[in-house]
Design a protein around this motif. Sequence first.
Motif, PDB file in Angstrom:
ATOM      1  N   ARG A 214       0.839  -1.205   0.000  1.00  0.00           N
ATOM      2  CA  ARG A 214       0.000   0.000   0.000  1.00  0.00           C
ATOM      3  C   ARG A 214       0.873   1.254   0.000  1.00  0.00           C
ATOM      4  NH1 ARG A 214      -2.318   3.890   3.262  1.00  0.00           N
ATOM      5  NH2 ARG A 214      -0.947   3.327   5.007  1.00  0.00           N
ATOM      6  N   GLN A 215       1.891   1.257   0.862  1.00  0.00           N
ATOM      7  CA  GLN A 215       2.753   2.437   0.944  1.00  0.00           C
ATOM      8  C   GLN A 215       3.630   2.600  -0.296  1.00  0.00           C
ATOM      9  OE1 GLN A 215       4.731   3.323   4.620  1.00  0.00           O
ATOM     10  NE2 GLN A 215       3.226   2.226   5.868  1.00  0.00           N
ATOM     11  N   VAL A 216       4.084   1.486  -0.851  1.00  0.00           N
ATOM     12  CA  VAL A 216       4.886   1.549  -2.079  1.00  0.00           C
ATOM     13  C   VAL A 216       4.082   2.197  -3.204  1.00  0.00           C
ATOM     14  CG1 VAL A 216       5.861   0.149  -3.949  1.00  0.00           C
ATOM     15  CG2 VAL A 216       6.463  -0.340  -1.570  1.00  0.00           C
ATOM     16  N   GLU A 217       2.823   1.830  -3.327  1.00  0.00           N
ATOM     17  CA  GLU A 217       1.975   2.396  -4.383  1.00  0.00           C
ATOM     18  C   GLU A 217       1.762   3.894  -4.175  1.00  0.00           C
ATOM     19  OE1 GLU A 217      -1.578   0.078  -4.482  1.00  0.00           O
ATOM     20  OE2 GLU A 217      -0.565  -1.723  -5.238  1.00  0.00           O
ATOM     21  N   LEU A 218       1.583   4.311  -2.905  1.00  0.00           N
ATOM     22  CA  LEU A 218       1.420   5.740  -2.614  1.00  0.00           C
ATOM     23  C   LEU A 218       2.689   6.518  -2.959  1.00  0.00           C
ATOM     24  CD1 LEU A 218      -0.476   5.595   0.818  1.00  0.00           C
ATOM     25  CD2 LEU A 218      -1.405   6.350  -1.380  1.00  0.00           C
ATOM     26  N   ILE A 219       3.843   5.961  -2.569  1.00  0.00           N
ATOM     27  CA  ILE A 219       5.116   6.644  -2.835  1.00  0.00           C
ATOM     28  C   ILE A 219       5.376   6.725  -4.334  1.00  0.00           C
ATOM     29  CG2 ILE A 219       7.625   6.507  -2.533  1.00  0.00           C
ATOM     30  CD1 ILE A 219       7.055   5.121   0.183  1.00  0.00           C
ATOM     31  N   SER A 220       5.116   5.627  -5.060  1.00  0.00           N
ATOM     32  CA  SER A 220       5.390   5.602  -6.503  1.00  0.00           C
ATOM     33  C   SER A 220       4.500   6.572  -7.266  1.00  0.00           C
ATOM     34  CB  SER A 220       5.220   4.180  -7.046  1.00  0.00           C
ATOM     35  OG  SER A 220       3.874   3.745  -6.891  1.00  0.00           O
TER      36      SER A 220
ATOM     37  N   GLY B 177       3.524   9.442  -5.897  1.00  0.00           N
ATOM     38  CA  GLY B 177       3.775  10.767  -5.344  1.00  0.00           C
ATOM     39  C   GLY B 177       2.724  11.215  -4.356  1.00  0.00           C
ATOM     40  N   GLU B 178       1.879  10.286  -3.869  1.00  0.00           N
ATOM     41  CA  GLU B 178       0.796  10.623  -2.931  1.00  0.00           C
ATOM     42  C   GLU B 178       1.244  10.286  -1.510  1.00  0.00           C
ATOM     43  OE1 GLU B 178      -2.586   8.465  -4.278  1.00  0.00           O
ATOM     44  OE2 GLU B 178      -2.474   9.247  -6.331  1.00  0.00           O
TER      45      GLU B 178
END
Length: 541
Positions: A260-266, A268-269
């Motif tokens: 979940r966090q990887v997707e947010l970081i990738s 830019g959120e």
Amino acid sequence: MLRFARCYSLARSKATQIQSTVFRPEYALKCGLEIHTQLNTKNKLFSQSTNSATPLLDVPNHHTSFYDVALPGTQPVLNLEAILFAMKLSLSLNSQVNMVSQFDRKHYFYGDQPQGYQITQHYRPFARGGKVNLSRELDGIDELSKDISIVQLQIEQDTGKSHYTDADKDVVTLVDLNRSNIPLIELVTNPDFSDIKQVKAFIKKYQNLVRHLHISSGDLETGAMRVDVNLSINGFARVELKNLPNTSSIINAIKYEYQRQVELISRGETDSLLEPETRGWTGSSTVKLRSKETTIDYRYMPDPELPYINLAPDVISGMAASMLELPDDIMRMLMQKPFQLSLKDAKILTYNGNQNDMYNHEALRSYYLETFHEFSKLIGKHSSAKLPTNWIIHEFLGDLNKLQVPLGKAQEILPPAVFAEFLRLLYTDTISPTSGKLLLFYILENFKQSGCQDSSIPDLPKLIKEFELHAITDVDSQELMTLCNDIIAQHTDDAFIRNLVSGKKKTSLKFLVGQGMRQSQGRIKASEFEKKFKEILNIQW
């Protein structure tokens, strides 16, 4: 039906995503654990109430006192057994036990915490520092060796348990205070974990340690051990994961939250990753419960009704001198000469299961070691280490589980000296392995049928003679040839023989040998059959 199908498809999609999670170096995982362990003291932490092994399964509010339910005017009285248990664990982890520690009040208001605060140790915990070593050899991690450092261990009281039920469409909260005031040790690690294997290995090793020390059942399923996870990725704010009932939930929650966090970081959120938060685990995803509380929110204060815990130096040194040998040291000893156990077998003798196991691993290890030494006395120091290993850890233990006979009872009819004599009969080829299996199961089955009451020692020579279990060492060559020819005639055809003789299907020889062992009831050695079949069929390979 369509709605159910969509929900099922979504659940499967999430499960697939969790299983396929890949931890990537550009998204560095930083993870720490907080483990709450219920101590199996006789009484609760600050009262004389019985400390039940299954507080949530017993009659609600049965194991409670006036203090546990927070009646006004009641005061805490410290249970010193909890201090001794905490000292055992601290010393096992190489933690520095504080000579002076204190209890503090952590204020928050839940229905299952009637005092309005929890007594814990915030300012001066019981112990600080220490470490748990994980290794590739014993724990299966990728690194050769890795130390997980410990921040502190603190003693605190457990809370009650809230149960939610529907009553005429209104939600009713029922509070069970059986668990209230059970002594806990909270262990806090540094965020030293960088992958799932390390987390899994640590939990298993810590669980086994508290069982080995006899201070807790360590069962995740009953809540005797509860794990919260703190994790962050690439230095963003810490997320705490709660409501993790077992190891698979812990692992899957970490995988999901990482993804979940990887997707947010990738994308830019990252705004939602700037502030600490607490998230729960639903079984398929993590959900936000609340923003992470701060120390100020809890309004910690020293408990005015409890004095400091002052320890004399000789108390700690005396406890250190009486400590049990630790599981890693025991496993390494078992994997070396003269025992030479595999890692798997060493763990069977070292890792303690839950309280429902038919045998205690400590008792099994003691039985194995005593039998091994008795067997060595009978046939010399250069005895076969494989015999005690195979026959105790695999055959004997397998029979006990199959027949549901407790190890403690089985030792009454097969004490180590008798089992060592049984192994000697196998070692000297007095009986074959097949006959040995039949004899061992017969003895244990008869014992089970007596209700485990007839504890008379079995007369091994008499039973061997009665059931004609003696191995045939002087085999009549002509009789053996006749038996082998009969087997060939009954179980083969021309194609079978051609493939066997040519070496195309070498395993077919094992089939013939197996038939011979069956018809001779294992009394003739397999090597004798193999030799005779090769002679008859003129097998050259």
